[in-house]
Structures are given as C-alpha cells and as structure tokens.
Design a protein around this motif. Structure first.
Motif, mmCIF file in Angstrom:
data_model
loop_
_atom_site.group_PDB
_atom_site.id
_atom_site.type_symbol
_atom_site.label_atom_id
_atom_site.label_comp_id
_atom_site.label_asym_id
_atom_site.label_seq_id
_atom_site.Cartn_x
_atom_site.Cartn_y
_atom_site.Cartn_z
ATOM 1 N N ASP A 139 3.215 -2.440 6.015
ATOM 2 C CA ASP A 139 2.085 -2.132 5.149
ATOM 3 C C ASP A 139 2.359 -0.866 4.341
ATOM 4 O O ASP A 139 2.661 0.188 4.913
ATOM 5 N N TYR A 145 1.027 2.455 5.612
ATOM 6 C CA TYR A 145 1.724 3.101 6.739
ATOM 7 C C TYR A 145 3.126 3.568 6.352
ATOM 8 O O TYR A 145 3.628 4.562 6.876
ATOM 9 N N THR A 202 -11.440 1.848 11.465
ATOM 10 C CA THR A 202 -11.513 2.111 10.028
ATOM 11 C C THR A 202 -12.249 1.018 9.267
ATOM 12 O O THR A 202 -13.204 1.274 8.534
ATOM 13 N N ASN A 220 -9.122 -4.064 3.238
ATOM 14 C CA ASN A 220 -7.857 -3.322 3.345
ATOM 15 C C ASN A 220 -6.807 -3.934 2.438
ATOM 16 O O ASN A 220 -7.087 -4.841 1.658
ATOM 17 N N THR A 221 -5.574 -3.436 2.541
ATOM 18 C CA THR A 221 -4.493 -3.837 1.623
ATOM 19 C C THR A 221 -4.245 -5.336 1.618
ATOM 20 O O THR A 221 -4.331 -6.001 0.598
ATOM 21 N N TRP A 269 -1.047 -7.124 13.141
ATOM 22 C CA TRP A 269 -2.225 -6.407 13.602
ATOM 23 C C TRP A 269 -2.699 -7.058 14.891
ATOM 24 O O TRP A 269 -3.632 -7.880 14.894
ATOM 25 N N ASP A 293 -7.542 0.585 -0.574
ATOM 26 C CA ASP A 293 -6.119 0.884 -0.732
ATOM 27 C C ASP A 293 -5.614 0.691 -2.154
ATOM 28 O O ASP A 293 -6.313 0.121 -3.002
ATOM 29 N N ARG A 305 -15.898 0.830 7.274
ATOM 30 C CA ARG A 305 -16.025 0.451 5.868
ATOM 31 C C ARG A 305 -17.100 -0.626 5.695
ATOM 32 O O ARG A 305 -17.912 -0.584 4.771
ATOM 33 N N GLN A 363 -6.803 5.703 -0.526
ATOM 34 C CA GLN A 363 -6.796 6.763 0.487
ATOM 35 C C GLN A 363 -5.627 7.700 0.211
ATOM 36 O O GLN A 363 -4.905 7.529 -0.769
ATOM 37 N N ASP A 386 -5.412 7.680 11.017
ATOM 38 C CA ASP A 386 -6.049 6.524 10.382
ATOM 39 C C ASP A 386 -7.022 5.887 11.376
ATOM 40 O O ASP A 386 -8.205 6.219 11.386
ATOM 41 N N THR A 387 -6.585 4.999 12.198
ATOM 42 C CA THR A 387 -7.493 4.390 13.181
ATOM 43 C C THR A 387 -7.605 5.270 14.430
ATOM 44 O O THR A 387 -6.798 6.161 14.655
#
Ligand code: T6T
Length: 315
Positions: A39, A42, A165, A219-220, A68, A245, A169, A265, A116-117
């Motif tokens: 990702d 990261y 995270t 997210n991305t 994930w 992102d 959101r 971010q 992040d998380t």
C-alpha cells in the motif's frame, strides 16, 4: 483543510530498501510492521521512518502484511517477539485480535509506537500517532454533500469492521452526513481492502440504486476500486466520490474526474515522528502519548498548489 499537528513538510526518502540493516550490537534496533505492505500509504511511511532512523543512527528493519488479515499479520508480529527489538512501530490490522501478542512484546521490554491504526487496550504503546480520522470522515462528508448539491443517496465502502482508522472515518462521515436531510446514506459495504471487490460492489449498488449520487471510499484500495467500477459502468463524474488517501492511482482518477475529493494524510510524518518518539523513549526522555498528524482535502482545483501537492504519496 489542514487539520491536526503543525504543517509538516511531507518528504519521503528514496526508499532504497526496507531496512538499514540489522545494525551493530551497539546500535538500538527499531522494527516496523505495517498494514498491507504494497500500500503506497505504508510505503511512504516506511521510507520516512527508515530515513529518520538512519539519521539517528538506529538500526531499522521493516515488513508488512501481505493482506489486511489478522492471520497474515500475526506471524510478522510473533517474529518481532522472538527478535526483541528495542522499539516496535506497528499498524495492527485489528483493534483487538493482536493485543495479547503486543502486550507480550511490550512486557519483554520492547517500546511500542502504534502508527496509523491502534488497539482498544490503552495499556499498549508508549505513543499513538495517526491522522484525526473522525475529522477526516467529517471533511469527506461535507465535501461530498457539496459535490452532490446536498441531495441524493450516498454509500460508504470501506475495508472491514474493527480497524481503528476506517471505523473512525465512517463514524465521522455518517454523523456529519446526518446534517443533510436530503441525503440518504445507504448501508455500508466492506471490500476487505480488495479493489476488485469495491469495483463490483459499486456496480451492484448502481444497479440497485440508479439514483446513487455519491460514494465515500474509506481508504486507498477502496478508492481505486470505486474509480474502476464507476468507469466500467460509464458513470465517472456523474456519481461523486470522496476517497481517503492520495496515492498515484487516486491522483490519476482525480485528474480524469472519476474521483472528486481526496482526503490526504501525512504518512511520512507518522513514520518520522514515531521514530523520534521511540528514540526519545530509548534515551529515557519524555514521550508524547498521542500525536495527530495533518490531513488535507485535495481536489482537481487545488492540486497544482505546491502546499497541497506535497501531500501526494510518492510511492
Ligand atoms: O488509509 C490508509 C490507512 O490510514 C488505513 O489505516 C488503512 O488503509 C490505508 O492504508 C490506505 O490503504
């Protein structure tokens, strides 16, 4: 929107490798375990952390989860337990499941920075560094409502429940969207961080809700998949999208009008500041328990502004 900590110039070193090497016995050692390793978020975080560790004379190694998934990230975390580094930076893929492993690592003497998380258990970690994700969800809601003319139906697509995270959101987004009486929020869908799943989900949503006016991509990978799905359905630009992102594919989709708003971010700042906090802890100096890093809302109109463009993820 510039939220969170002071404006940080997001620079990412050319990440030649994901390690400064195991280092000498004298060097303090820091290990980074991220979420999905491929990702760009990261990768950007890793490169910045590596550069900061090198500048501070710290040995640095990094790895990330292939998917994930707790069962995929857990072996990486267990290998840290065996190696017993002085410091661990980690983005746990779940708020609960990995906590016992992290507590065991911490009780063995490794200082933990949650990047992040994070996890629910407040006893884990000497510092927590992330964007203000709930605020980011609110920003996405207001920007999307404006794009939609404050009416129509909207859907949230995100990764999976139990991620600190993206859960924040969604909370921020749905609570803010409740302020728009003529916007109907459909039930949230989860894509397991798979762009292809998000692409098919957006197409089936369009079939069931032809009046769909907006999407929030959490997210991305979700943003990438939503852009693909809308293009395949010939709906790009008609259905408005706010996505989290700002990696290269999302930027391309922003430029071609498939995505309208990106909440970027500052993963480089998260990585850099986590190394700084661990270095302070290892030197017996005070540590900041919580650090909020910057977010900016990027659109086609402000992308050319250097103060905004610097938040585009380099990887
Ligand atoms: O949005 C980021 C990160 O903040 C989140 O925790 C998981 O997804 C990303 O890595 C992007 O894919």
């Amino acid at each position: 929107v510039v939220a969170g900590a002071a404006l940080v110039l997001a620079t990412t070193a050319a990440c030649s490798s994901s390690a400064n090497g195991p280092g000498s016995t004298a060097q303090k050692k820091i290990t980074l375990i991220t979420g999905v390793k491929s990702d760009p978020f990261y990768i950007t975080m890793t490169c910045a952390a590596q550069a900061e560790a090198k500048a501070r004379g710290l040995a640095f190694t990094a790895d990330g989860s292939a998917q994930w998934d707790v069962s995929v990230q857990r072996p990486l975390i267990d290998s840290v337990a065996a190696a017993r580094p002085d410091g661990l930076m980690v983005s746990p893929v779940d708020t609960e499941a990995l906590t016992p492993s992290l507590k065991q690592i911490q009780s063995s003497g490794t200082k933990i920075a949650l990047v992040d998380t994070s996890v629910t258990d407040p006893s884990v970690g000497i510092t927590r560094i992330s964007s203000d994700n709930e605020k980011g969800g609110q920003v996405a809601a207001d920007a999307l409502a404006q794009q939609m003319g404050e009416r129509g139906s909207v859907i949230v697509i995100s990764v999976k429940p139990g991620i600190s995270t993206t859960d924040a959101r969604i909370k921020g987004f749905t609570e803010e969207m409740a302020k728009y009486p003529n916007i109907k929020v459909l039930p949230t869908l989860y894509d397991n961080d798979l762009p292809a799943t998000a692409a098919s989900q957006i197409q089936s949503t369009l079939a069931a809700h032809p009046d769909l006016g907006g999407v929030f991509a959490g997210n991305t990978n979700t943003g990438q998949g939503v852009a693909t799905g809308l293009s395949q359905a010939g709906k790009q630009g008609q259905v408005k999208v706010a996505a989290f992102d700002a990696e290269p594919d999302e930027i391309t989709a922003l430029k071609n009008g498939t995505l309208q708003v990106l909440v970027a971010q500052d993963p480089a700042a998260i990585g850099t500041q986590a190394v700084d906090q661990l270095a302070a802890a290892l030197a017996g100096k005070p540590v900041q328990a919580s650090i909020g890093t910057t977010m900016v809302a990027i659109t086609k109109d402000n992308l050319s502004d250097p103060q905004i463009a610097k938040y585009v993820y380099k990887a």
